[in-house]
Design an enzyme around this catalytic site. Structure first.
Site, PDB file in Angstrom:
ATOM      1  N   SER A  66      43.872  42.236  30.775  1.00  0.00           N
ATOM      2  CA  SER A  66      45.044  42.797  31.467  1.00  0.00           C
ATOM      3  C   SER A  66      45.608  41.960  32.605  1.00  0.00           C
ATOM      4  O   SER A  66      46.707  42.244  33.075  1.00  0.00           O
ATOM      5  CB  SER A  66      44.730  44.200  31.975  1.00  0.00           C
ATOM      6  OG  SER A  66      44.885  45.093  30.907  1.00  0.00           O
ATOM      7  N   SER A  94      47.711  45.158  30.853  1.00  0.00           N
ATOM      8  CA  SER A  94      48.247  46.333  31.503  1.00  0.00           C
ATOM      9  C   SER A  94      48.739  46.090  32.934  1.00  0.00           C
ATOM     10  O   SER A  94      49.454  46.930  33.473  1.00  0.00           O
ATOM     11  CB  SER A  94      47.180  47.439  31.536  1.00  0.00           C
ATOM     12  OG  SER A  94      46.086  47.033  32.348  1.00  0.00           O
ATOM     13  N   LYS A 100      48.119  46.488  42.076  1.00  0.00           N
ATOM     14  CA  LYS A 100      48.173  47.320  40.874  1.00  0.00           C
ATOM     15  C   LYS A 100      47.840  48.767  41.241  1.00  0.00           C
ATOM     16  O   LYS A 100      46.958  49.007  42.078  1.00  0.00           O
ATOM     17  CB  LYS A 100      47.178  46.785  39.840  1.00  0.00           C
ATOM     18  CG  LYS A 100      47.233  47.455  38.478  1.00  0.00           C
ATOM     19  CD  LYS A 100      46.337  46.737  37.474  1.00  0.00           C
ATOM     20  CE  LYS A 100      46.379  47.376  36.100  1.00  0.00           C
ATOM     21  NZ  LYS A 100      45.543  46.641  35.115  1.00  0.00           N
TER      22      LYS A 100
HETATM   23  N1  GLN Z   1      44.707  45.695  26.228  1.00  0.00           N
HETATM   24  C1  GLN Z   1      43.364  46.032  26.557  1.00  0.00           C
HETATM   25  C2  GLN Z   1      43.156  47.527  26.460  1.00  0.00           C
HETATM   26  O1  GLN Z   1      44.101  48.191  26.212  1.00  0.00           O
HETATM   27  C3  GLN Z   1      42.995  45.513  27.889  1.00  0.00           C
HETATM   28  C4  GLN Z   1      43.215  46.439  29.019  1.00  0.00           C
HETATM   29  C5  GLN Z   1      42.761  45.897  30.336  1.00  0.00           C
HETATM   30  O2  GLN Z   1      42.292  44.758  30.448  1.00  0.00           O
HETATM   31  N2  GLN Z   1      42.842  46.736  31.340  1.00  0.00           N
HETATM   32  O3  GLN Z   1      42.104  48.046  26.621  1.00  0.00           O
END
Ligand code: GLN
Length: 436
Positions: free
Chosen positions: A153, A129, A54
């Site tokens: 994410s 994400s 990532k």
């Molecule tokens: N969807 C969540 C957020 O936007 C989780 C993001 C993540 O786990 N990096 O914060």
């Protein structure tokens, strides 16, 4: 076994033809690195496997852009601890994956380098994400990938793309070299096509790191100790999940739980009364911690000031985080979020007290169609209601494909006690066997 060079070349050829936009950057030295692995007389646990990373994790010589214009030209000068460990076990870094900008999102639509396509459900978002880390596995573009999970994410895109994803106990995997979203919640974890792959990567990256204060002294050889015999395991099911989840998804999850029962597990009802309070608690915490983490992107060190170039969602979080931080001397929001976090953690641990794991859905609804952008942030945030409790409580949680609803994969989420990764992986492997 193909050689490292054969394996990596095969994936590089596929990536070249790929249409999912899973990768932001390809490692130009991947073949050179594979050759070096092939020359070694004794090889490590990831020998010659192609590993995708990532874009918020530092890999020396590659861009860690967080899929943002802010860090567009930032090339990492060092390896994150997880990368050092992967290289030590002879994994070959194949490239950097696409993601929601600064890991803020659940859809894969907010990358400054274009959205990611879901190879398992054409025309739908892949989730986020860690979008590209999930899609690169689903599209067969690498062997194993790394993502990060602050509120879901890893688990959310694993669910939407039908692959295995794992968020470890907070502190099990070093965060040194991960660009933070919210440091008290962030964890790095693996994606793979099977449980064995995820367990092997977890084994490689987890364990104490002298460079940071929050890592734990634990790692029990997850792949080596995998045991799909779950007879006698107690599996908790949470009554509150059903009310929040699309009933078609619930039906698929219920079928999966039945399969685990048929494998000899005992199903026990447990409760998480404040499940829904997880969302505001999580987002308030993230806004404040993210605001603080972004202050270093003021233009002096990395060229661009974040507020000048970032997308709408990142800007929203910075502004809200700033506002909440200003109000903090009266304890208006953040202090309350911390109190709620303690309450939720206590409830989650209580629910886990008399069971080995909790099984349930991962995301309460199906991924929306690409192009049908969700404008209301609260609707977007609602994707995370079933994943944020694990982060708030610091517990581990894994996802494996349960089945499909309308041709779209849905993931079964298995949550466990702090440092209970082995039991989760065992249940996932038992399920993998039952699904075949
Ligand atoms: N969807 C969540 C957020 O936007 C989780 C993001 C993540 O786990 N990096 O914060």
């Amino acid at each position: 076994m193909p050689s490292a060079v054969e394996n990596v070349s095969k994936y590089l050829e596929r990536i070249e033809k790929d249409k999912t936009n899973s990768f932001i950057e390809i490692n130009k030295d991947a073949i050179r690195d594979a050759k070096a692995v092939d020359k070694k007389p004794k090889k490590g646990k990831l020998a010659g496997l192609a590993i995708a990373i990532k874009s918020n994790i530092n890999v020396r010589g590659l861009h860690a852009t967080c899929a943002s214009k802010t860090l567009e030209s930032y090339v990492a000068g060092y390896d994150a601890t997880v990368i050092e460990r992967i290289k030590r076990e002879d994994g070959v870094i194949i490239g950097m994956t696409n993601m929601d900008e600064f890991a803020c999102g659940s859809s894969g639509e907010t990358s400054a380098f274009g959205h990611t396509e879901n190879p398992a459900a054409k025309g739908r978002i892949p989730g986020g994400s860690s979008s590209g880390s999930a899609t690169s596995i689903a599209a067969n573009l690498c062997d194993i990938s790394l993502g990060s999970d602050t509120g879901g994410s890893i688990r959310n895109p694993a669910s939407h793309c039908g692959v295995v994803g794992f968020k470890p106990t907070y502190g099990l995997v070093p965060r040194y070299g991960l660009i933070d979203l919210a440091m008290s919640l962030d964890q790095i974890g693996p994606f793979a096509r099977d449980v064995k792959g995820a367990a092997t990567m977890l084994e490689v990256i987890s364990g104490f790191n002298v460079k940071e204060g929050t890592t734990l002294k634990a790692n029990n050889g997850y792949a080596k100790n995998l045991n799909p015999d779950i007879s006698g395991y107690k599996i908790g099911v949470v009554e509150e999940f059903e009310r929040l989840t699309d009933h078609k998804i619930t039906k698929e999850i219920d079928k999966s739980i039945k399969k685990l029962e048929n494998k000899g597990a005992e199903i026990v009802e447990v409760s998480l009364p404040n499940l829904e309070a997880g969302l505001p608690t999580y987002y308030l915490t993230v806004f404040v911690e993210f605001f603080s983490a972004t202050r270093k992107f003021d233009g002096r060190r990395y060229g661009k000031k974040i507020e000048d170039v970032c997308g709408r969602e990142v800007l929203r979080r910075i502004l809200l985080g700033k506002y909440i931080s200003q109000k903090e001397f009266t304890g208006k929001y953040y202090k309350k979020a911390l109190q709620f976090r303690s309450l939720i953690k206590a409830e989650v641990l209580e629910a886990l007290k008399d069971v080995d794991v909790i099984a349930g859905p991962t995301v309460p609804k199906l991924p929306h169609k690409l192009g049908g952008e969700i404008k209301d942030p609260l609707v977007m945030y609602a994707y995370d209601v079933l994943t944020v409790p694990a982060n708030l409580a610091g517990i581990p949680a894994g996802v494996i494909k349960a089945g499909e609803v309308e041709g779209v994969p849905v993931g079964l989420q298995i949550q466990g006690k702090p440092l209970g990764e082995q039991k989760i992986l065992n249940v996932m492997q038992a399920f993998e066997g039952a699904a075949k």
